[in-house]
Design a protein around this motif. Structure first.
Motif, PDB file in Angstrom:
ATOM      1  N   THR A 203      -0.858  -1.104  10.936  1.00 46.69           N
ATOM      2  CA  THR A 203      -0.333  -0.281  10.115  1.00 46.69           C
ATOM      3  C   THR A 203      -0.418   0.966   9.750  1.00 46.69           C
ATOM      4  N   THR A 204       0.323   2.450   9.440  1.00 40.59           N
ATOM      5  CA  THR A 204       0.222   3.642  10.092  1.00 40.59           C
ATOM      6  C   THR A 204       0.913   3.682   7.833  1.00 40.59           C
ATOM      7  N   TYR A 205       0.315   3.989   7.311  1.00 37.87           N
ATOM      8  CA  TYR A 205       0.609   4.564   5.347  1.00 37.87           C
ATOM      9  C   TYR A 205       0.236   5.587   5.204  1.00 37.87           C
ATOM     10  N   THR A 206       0.799   6.183   4.297  1.00 39.90           N
ATOM     11  CA  THR A 206       0.368   7.285   2.894  1.00 39.90           C
ATOM     12  C   THR A 206      -0.103   6.924   1.883  1.00 39.90           C
ATOM     13  N   ASP A 207      -1.365   6.793   1.488  1.00 40.33           N
ATOM     14  CA  ASP A 207      -1.910   6.419  -0.232  1.00 40.33           C
ATOM     15  C   ASP A 207      -1.804   7.679  -0.669  1.00 40.33           C
ATOM     16  N   PRO A 208      -1.482   7.143  -2.114  1.00 45.22           N
ATOM     17  CA  PRO A 208      -1.155   8.094  -3.590  1.00 45.22           C
ATOM     18  C   PRO A 208      -1.221   9.205  -3.778  1.00 45.22           C
ATOM     19  N   ASN A 209      -2.857   9.952  -2.951  1.00 47.50           N
ATOM     20  CA  ASN A 209      -3.147  10.751  -3.300  1.00 47.50           C
ATOM     21  C   ASN A 209      -3.068  11.778  -1.229  1.00 47.50           C
ATOM     22  N   GLY A 210      -1.888  11.374  -0.387  1.00 48.21           N
ATOM     23  CA  GLY A 210      -1.458  11.958   0.236  1.00 48.21           C
ATOM     24  C   GLY A 210      -1.975  11.859   2.011  1.00 48.21           C
ATOM     25  N   LYS A 211      -3.325  11.159   2.081  1.00 50.78           N
ATOM     26  CA  LYS A 211      -4.131  10.747   2.978  1.00 50.78           C
ATOM     27  C   LYS A 211      -3.375   9.775   3.921  1.00 50.78           C
ATOM     28  N   VAL A 212      -3.517   9.591   5.143  1.00 53.93           N
ATOM     29  CA  VAL A 212      -3.149   8.670   6.289  1.00 53.93           C
ATOM     30  C   VAL A 212      -3.419   7.550   6.532  1.00 53.93           C
ATOM     31  N   ARG A 213      -3.641   6.448   5.906  1.00 51.34           N
ATOM     32  CA  ARG A 213      -4.401   5.029   6.058  1.00 51.34           C
ATOM     33  C   ARG A 213      -3.869   4.343   7.408  1.00 51.34           C
ATOM     34  N   THR A 214      -5.004   3.508   7.188  1.00 47.67           N
ATOM     35  CA  THR A 214      -4.369   2.389   8.825  1.00 47.67           C
ATOM     36  C   THR A 214      -4.400   1.425   7.638  1.00 47.67           C
ATOM     37  N   TRP A 215      -3.727   0.340   8.190  1.00 52.47           N
ATOM     38  CA  TRP A 215      -3.729  -0.794   7.657  1.00 52.47           C
ATOM     39  C   TRP A 215      -3.523  -1.949   8.667  1.00 52.47           C
ATOM     40  N   GLU A 216      -4.640  -3.241   9.000  1.00 51.11           N
ATOM     41  CA  GLU A 216      -4.156  -4.153   9.599  1.00 51.11           C
ATOM     42  C   GLU A 216      -3.582  -5.403   9.427  1.00 51.11           C
ATOM     43  N   SER A 217      -2.478  -5.641  10.156  1.00 50.62           N
ATOM     44  CA  SER A 217      -1.937  -6.553   8.860  1.00 50.62           C
ATOM     45  C   SER A 217      -0.965  -7.375  10.532  1.00 50.62           C
ATOM     46  N   ALA A 218      -0.204  -8.215  10.044  1.00 47.42           N
ATOM     47  CA  ALA A 218       0.980  -8.723  10.964  1.00 47.42           C
ATOM     48  C   ALA A 218       2.573  -8.967  10.470  1.00 47.42           C
ATOM     49  N   GLU A 219       2.970  -9.340  11.725  1.00 44.57           N
ATOM     50  CA  GLU A 219       4.627  -9.015  11.288  1.00 44.57           C
ATOM     51  C   GLU A 219       5.468 -10.150  12.047  1.00 44.57           C
ATOM     52  N   ARG A 220       5.637 -11.229  11.766  1.00 43.10           N
ATOM     53  CA  ARG A 220       6.866 -11.966  12.003  1.00 43.10           C
ATOM     54  C   ARG A 220       7.663 -11.162  12.054  1.00 43.10           C
ATOM     55  N   ARG A 221       8.194 -11.824  13.371  1.00 43.81           N
ATOM     56  CA  ARG A 221       9.411 -10.996  14.333  1.00 43.81           C
ATOM     57  C   ARG A 221      10.415 -11.844  14.558  1.00 43.81           C
ATOM     58  N   THR A 222      11.139 -13.190  13.559  1.00 44.65           N
ATOM     59  CA  THR A 222      11.744 -14.096  14.006  1.00 44.65           C
ATOM     60  C   THR A 222      12.998 -13.754  13.102  1.00 44.65           C
ATOM     61  N   ARG A 223      13.352 -13.398  12.128  1.00 47.54           N
ATOM     62  CA  ARG A 223      13.601 -13.563  10.905  1.00 47.54           C
ATOM     63  C   ARG A 223      15.208 -13.146  11.394  1.00 47.54           C
TER      64      ARG A 223
END
Length: 182
Positions: free
Chosen positions: A1-21
């Motif tokens: 997952t990529t996101y933009t931190d409070p300083n405006g820098k784009v970062r990558t975050w390792e994560s998992a996503e449940r897709r059964t909802r």
């Protein structure tokens, strides 16, 4: 997952996503705080279940995923019956359903409601409960006196079991309340 931190820098975050909802649900599932009223005091219904990601048998509360069209209350009563054989009733005093909780928000999007259920041991169906497990479920059901939950969690850990965070958090809450006389 990529996101933009409070300083405006784009970062990558390792994560998992449940897709059964289910599309019609705000939650993935429920955890069930099932209380059996005994002459010696209230007992919490727990389970032992092997979990491959941690390669251990875990001490857990009954839990399960919500089906399309189910409310947390309906899901909890269904899962309780399937996993433990017990028939329970959701607490109706305004504390029966927890706020929306995230299991591990630093890693995944899985969420749930904790549902508080009481089990009336005088009901015939609760005298010799028979779980209705799926072919891939291997669950041992047992109870622990609420007043001993923290001590029992310590003992389970010493015996090599993994403690599910919901069980551990409940035990820690009791211990904090005891320590601070709440």
């Amino acid at each position: 997952t990529t996101y933009t931190d409070p300083n405006g820098k784009v970062r990558t975050w390792e994560s998992a996503e449940r897709r059964t909802r289910p599309a019609d649900s705000l939650i993935d599932g429920v955890g069930i705080i099932a209380i059996l009223q005994r002459p010696t005091g209230p007992e919490l219904l727990l389970q032992k279940q092997f979990r491959p990601p941690v390669d251990k048998v875990c001490i857990e509360v009954p839990a399960g995923l919500v089906d399309p069209g189910e409310t947390p209350e309906i899901c909890a009563v269904r899962e309780l019956k399937e996993e433990t054989g017990y028939v329970g009733e959701v607490v109706r005093d305004g504390t029966g359903i927890s706020p929306l909780m995230f299991n591990d928000p630093g890693f995944c999007n899985t969420n749930l409601n904790m549902v508080h259920v009481t089990i009336d041991m005088s009901r015939p169906e609760n005298r010799d409960p028979k779980p209705e497990l799926e072919e891939n479920e291997f669950i041992d059901v047992f109870t622990v006196p609420l007043k001993n939950l923290y001590r029992e969690c310590r003992k389970f850990e010493e015996e090599g079991y993994a403690i599910d965070a919901r069980v551990g958090s409940l035990a820690e809450g009791f211990e904090v309340a005891r320590k601070w006389k709440l």
